[in-house]
Design a protein around this motif. Structure first.
Motif: not given
Length: 396
Positions: A59-69
């Protein structure tokens, strides 16, 4: 006569050309303590219940690269912490939505540190991961928007439920959900570890009762630099242990770049971490005992004015520019700074001039470059997952 003749060659000492001398037992012990094999197992983080859960890592891997954040949909954690740059950005100071006041440090191996940021204003990886999301010069988003992203993304909502239970709908739970986002980001970052270097191969050689002359891992010049590192240059006073850091804070007389006020460093950082609602003792810690000795016994006092955290030296040559505000473009400039130890702009410079000759500085730099190695992590974690890549293509 030969030694006298060599001593006169362009001012270089004859020992520059002599084969490396054997190490003493005490020197061997010092060198062994710096080797990656001396790195203990990854410490637990009681404040993060999902720190070592593989589902949280993914899950953290997805969030780390997600520009929507981010406020503009273009900034991800990986914008400044770029895998191909050892999770730094190659800039003097971080640039995202705006320009930050400080340099982007590598996050590789930071799970071993009790403090985060150059001033130590966070006391866990998960607490640190939260601040850039709301920082105006970085992601510039809000915790409410982060929680909305989880609610509106079916995959993220499912991943969250698998770790923390169903995503709550009440705004009163926003801070707790936000804290959990930090915890899964930290679970991912904990997997980014420093790899073994040429220096570590040399340490292993010594552990097999080898001697400097009977190895191919380091050159004579690099071995001379190592001898300076643990000896005359006294680098291990601060850069010790297998990560080459004491995780402490020191004022080393760094000048601020033009246009920036002197950096108060840890003097402000310790105040901020004690007041942080996301600290170890706060309501969002997973540890019911709130056992926080680092926080409880954190140093305070005027000696911390201008002090910044001792960075790891592993992979130093691949993470330029250097120091807390990117003051130096090259390792040679860093070493020259410590060789002269100028007076501090604010507070007191703890460092004393090394007064090393130019060729000694060259040897020391040569040794520091032996600490380079790729990140030790599953290759699948060193880039965005397929789902994030697909989202990125859709947005473009």
């Amino acid at each position: 006569m030969l030694a006298a003749a060599l001593a006169g060659i362009t001012g270089y000492g004859w020992h520059r050309y002599a084969p490396p001398a054997p190490w003493s037992p005490a020197e061997r012990a010092q060198i062994r303590a710096l080797g990656i094999a001396s790195l203990p197992p990854l410490p637990t983080d009681p404040s993060n219940a999902v720190a070592d859960d593989p589902k949280a890592v993914a899950f953290g891997n997805h969030l780390f690269f997600d520009t929507r954040l981010s406020a503009n949909g273009l900034i991800a954690c990986a914008h400044c912490h770029q895998p191909e740059r050892h999770f730094t950005d190659g800039l003097p100071r971080a640039v995202a939505l705006g320009v930050s006041d400080r340099n982007t440090p590598s996050i590789v191996g930071t799970a071993y540190s009790p403090w985060y940021y150059w001033d130590g204003r966070k006391d866990s990886q998960w607490a640190q991961a939260l601040e850039p999301l709301e920082a105006p010069n970085e992601h510039g988003t809000t915790r409410e928007r982060v929680v909305d992203l989880l609610r509106n993304d079916a995959d993220y909502r499912h991943r969250y439920a698998g770790l923390f239970g169903a995503l709550p709908e009440s705004p009163a739970d926003t801070d707790r959900v936000f804290a959990n986002v930090g915890k899964v980001l930290a679970a991912y970052e904990r997997r980014l570890m420093p790899g073994a270097t040429r220096f570590d191969a040399y340490v292993a050689h010594l552990d097999r009762d080898g001697e400097p002359a009977a190895q191919t891992h380091l050159s004579s010049r690099e071995i001379r630099g190592l001898r300076l590192f643990i000896g005359a240059a006294a680098c291990t006073q601060c850069h010790n242990g297998p990560l080459f850091t004491n995780n402490e804070f020191h004022n080393t007389g760094l000048l601020s770049p033009p246009g920036l006020l002197p950096d108060r460093g840890r003097a402000d950082g310790v105040r901020d971490v004690l007041a942080d609602p996301f600290n170890c003792a706060g309501p969002f810690s997973s540890d019911p005992a709130r056992n926080c000795p680092e926080l409880e016994f954190a140093r305070r006092g005027s000696e911390l004015i201008g002090a910044t955290r001792t960075p790891s030296l592993r992979n130093l040559g691949n993470t330029a520019p250097f120091q807390s505000r990117g003051q130096f473009a090259t390792l040679a400039e860093v070493l020259d700074h410590y060789n002269t130890a100028p007076g501090a702009m604010i507070g007191h410079n703890e460092a004393k001039p090394l007064d090393l000759a130019s060729w000694e500085l060259d040897d020391l730099e040569a040794f520091l470059r032996t600490l380079a190695a790729p990140v030790d992590a599953d290759p699948l974690l060193l880039g965005p997952p397929a789902a994030v890549q697909k989202l990125s293509r859709v947005r473009r």
